[in-house]
Design an enzyme around this catalytic site. Structure first.
Site, PDB file in Angstrom:
ATOM      1  CE  LYS A 253      10.443  10.724  16.214  1.00 34.97           C
ATOM      2  NZ  LYS A 253      10.046  11.743  17.131  1.00 34.97           N
ATOM      3  NE  ARG A 254       9.288   3.215  19.581  1.00 38.57           N
ATOM      4  CZ  ARG A 254       7.967   3.234  19.476  1.00 38.57           C
ATOM      5  NH1 ARG A 254       7.301   2.126  19.316  1.00 38.57           N
ATOM      6  NH2 ARG A 254       7.309   4.367  19.537  1.00 38.57           N
TER       7      ARG A 254
END
Ligand code: GLU
Length: 473
Positions: A253-254
Site C-alpha cells: 500500500k505504501r
C-alpha cells in the site's frame, strides 16, 4: 437464487491494486450473473485498524465505478455490515456449536501455549493445539466461565475422514481431517477469528459465491466443516490467484505504483485501471484487450479465471492508460489534464495552452506526465539530455541543418504550420538530408526534446521568437 458476492476488506490502510483486483472480480462475478455486490468490513482485528480506511475503500470503489448494491455505505437487510458490530451474532452461533459438541471452551493460557510452541519449534514441526481442553465436561467448563476464568472457543475437528471441495479455479481441494487443528473461533476478548466470522457472515448474508485470495484455499475445508455442523449449504468458492509484481517486489500500500489513490492522483484513469486489472488473472474468450466496465460485466466468466498468478506491471498499465487518454474527446481531455498541470501558464493565452495540451494528448501515459513533456515550452532554460547532446555531435551536417533552418525561419512572415513545413522542406532540398538527420536536430535544438508530436506543430507552438532563440543557442 440471485447471485450475491461480497468484497470483505479489512480496514488496514489504503487500497492497493491487489485489493482492487479482488473487489473487481467479486463485482464482476456478481454482475456477469445478474447478481448483487456487497461490501462488508472485516474489522475484527482492532489493532490493525487504520483511521479513515473505510472511507478510502468506499471512495475508491466509487471512483472506479464498482457500485456497491448492499452493505457499508449502501445499507441493506442483512446488516450490520461491520463485523465489529456483529459480536453477539458470532457468540450466539459459537455457543450453538458448543452445545452440539462441535466446539469447546478452552482455558489454556498463553504460558501453556507458549510452551507447546517451544516444543514444536525444538522438534521443527508446525505448532498445533494439542486438544488439552477438548474433553472438559460442559458443566465444569461453564462453572469455570462463571467464576471469571478466561477462555476461547475452539472448533472440534473430526479425527478421521477427509474433507474436500471443488474450487471454481483450482479444482478439487482435499484435506485429511486429522491434520486440521482445533482452531479458535472466538478469542478471549470476545472477537471472532476470520476463520469463524467469514462462515457466519457469508451464510447469514446469503452469499452465493465467495471470491477471495488463494491464501484461503487450504483453510476452506475447516470452514466447510463449520457449514456441515450447522447444516448449512456452502457457497461456491472462487479462489483467486495472487497478483505479483513484474519486478519481483511485493505489492504494498505504501508503494506509489501499487497504491490506488497515488495512481489516481498521478492521472491514471479509472477505466484504464479497471480494464488492466480485469486481465490480471482472467482471460477473455476472444483475443481482445480493451473492455469498458460494462463490457466486462457481460464478458466475465468465473470459469476463465486463471490459477496462475497475475503479473502486475506498471509499464503495461501505462500503456492501457495512454490508450484511454487518446480515447477522451478533446473537451473532456482538457478538463482532465488541466487538473494535473502544475506549470505556470499565466501570460499564455487559453487558446495556446489548449492547443499545446491537445498536441501532446497522444504522448502521455498519465496525467502528471504532461508537465514533463511540455515544460520546455514555458522556459528558455531547458537542459539537454546526454542522449540529445550525443546526437547533436554525431554528424557534422547537423550544424549546417540548424544554420539553414534559422535562415529559413527568419524569412517566415506568416507564422503557421504550412510555412514551417516549407522551411523544413527547403532545408532538406538544399542540404540533401532527410529523416533522422533532418528532423532530430531541429527538434532537439528548438524544443529541447528528442521525441514528441509533429515537428511543425511543436515549432508553431514555440513561436517564431523562441524557436530562433533556441536554435541560436
Ligand atoms: N478480510 C479478508 C482480507 O482482507 C478478506 C478475506 C475474504 O474475502 O474472505 O484479507
Amino acid at each position: 437464487m440471485k447471485v450475491r458476492t461480497r468484497f470483505a476488506p479489512s480496514p488496514t490502510g489504503y487500497m492497493h491494486i491487489g485489493n482492487l483486483r479482488s473487489a473487481l472480480f467479486a463485482y464482476l462475478t456478481a454482475k456477469s450473473m445478474g447478481g448483487d455486490f456487497i461490501l462488508r468490513i472485516e474489522d475484527t482485528d482492532q489493532e490493525r485498524k487504520v483511521e479513515g480506511a473505510v472511507d478510502f475503500i468506499c471512495q475508491t470503489l466509487d471512483l472506479v465505478g464498482l457500485k456497491v448494491d448492499e452493505g457499508v455505505g449502501a445499507g441493506g437487510e442483512y446488516g450490520p455490515y461491520f463485523q465489529s458490530e456483529r459480536l453477539d451474532i458470532y457468540k450466539k452461533y459459537a455457543e450453538m456449536l458448543v452445545e452440539k459438541g462441535d466446539a469447546y471452551y478452552c482455558f489454556c493460557d498463553e504460558e501453556r501455549l507458549n510452551k507447546l510452541r517451544e516444543i514444536a519449534n525444538a522438534r521443527k514441526v508446525p505448532f498445533t493445539y494439542d486438544g488439552h481442553c477438548a474433553n472438559i465436561p460442559l458443566e465444569e467448563a461453564r462453572k469455570r466461565i462463571a467464576a471469571g476464568e478466561k477462555y476461547v472457543i475452539r472448533q472440534r475437528m473430526p479425527k478421521e475422514g477427509v474433507t474436500s471441495y471443488i474450487d471454481t479455479v483450482y479444482g478439487e481441494i482435499k484435506v485429511e481431517n486429522n491434520t486440521l487443528e482445533d482452531q479458535i473461533l472466538i478469542k478471549s476478548d470476545g472477537y471472532p477469528t476470520y476463520n469463524f466470522a467469514n462462515v457466519i457472515d457469508d451464510h447469514l448474508m446469503n452469499i452465493t459465491h465467495v471470491n477471495r485470495g488463494n491464501e484461503y484455499l487450504s483453510s476452506t475445508p475447516k470452514y466447510l466443516l463449520l457449514y456441515e455442523s450447522f447444516g448449512w449449504e456452502s457457497p461456491v468458492y472462487v479462489h483467486q490467484p495472487l497478483v505479483i509484481k513484474a519486478d519481483g517486489t511485493k505489492i504494498s500500500k505504501r508503494n506509489k505504483d501499487d497504491n490506488l489513490m497515488d495512481l489516481i492522483n498521478r492521472g491514471f484513469l479509472p477505466e484504464a485501471i479497471i480494464n488492466y486489472l480485469a486481465l490480471l488473472g482472467w482471460c477473455p474468450k476472444e483475443n481482445r484487450e480493451f473492455f469498458t466496465l460494462k463490457e466486462l460485466e457481460e464478458a466475465f466468466d468465473i470459469k476463465r479465471i486463471s490459477s496462475a498468478p497475475g503479473c502486475y506491471d506498471i509499464k503495461k498499465l501505462e500503456w492501457f492508460n495512454a490508450h484511454y487518454i487518446k480515447e477522451l474527446d478533446d473537451e473532456k481531455y482538457l478538463e482532465w489534464v488541466k487538473k494535473y498541470l502544475t506549470l505556470d501558464v499565466s501570460g499564455k493565452s487559453e487558446e495556446w495552452v489548449n492547443k499545446l495540451l491537445i498536441t501532446y494528448k497522444d504522448h502521455i501515459s498519465c496525467g502528471e506526465e504532461i508537465n514533463e513533456v511540455v515544460k520546455n515550452f514555458f522556459t528558455d532554460e531547458y537542459n539537454l539530455s546526454e542522449e540529445c547532446k550525443e546526437f547533436l555531435a554525431s554528424d557534422p551536417v547537423i550544424d549546417l541543418v540548424i544554420e539553414k533552418f534559422i535562415s529559413e525561419i527568419e524569412l517566415i512572415e506568416d507564422w503557421n504550420c504550412d510555412n514551417i513545413n516549407l522551411a523544413i522542406e527547403n532545408v532538406k532540398n538544399s542540404l540533401n538530408v532527410k529523416g533522422k538527420l533532418l528532423y532530430m536536430p531541429l527538434r532537439i535544438k528548438a524544443s529541447g526534446y528528442m521525441h514528441g508530436p509533429g515537428l511543425d506543430a511543436c515549432i508553431y507552438l514555440l513561436g517564431k521568437e523562441k524557436t530562433l532563440r533556441n536554435l541560436r543557442k
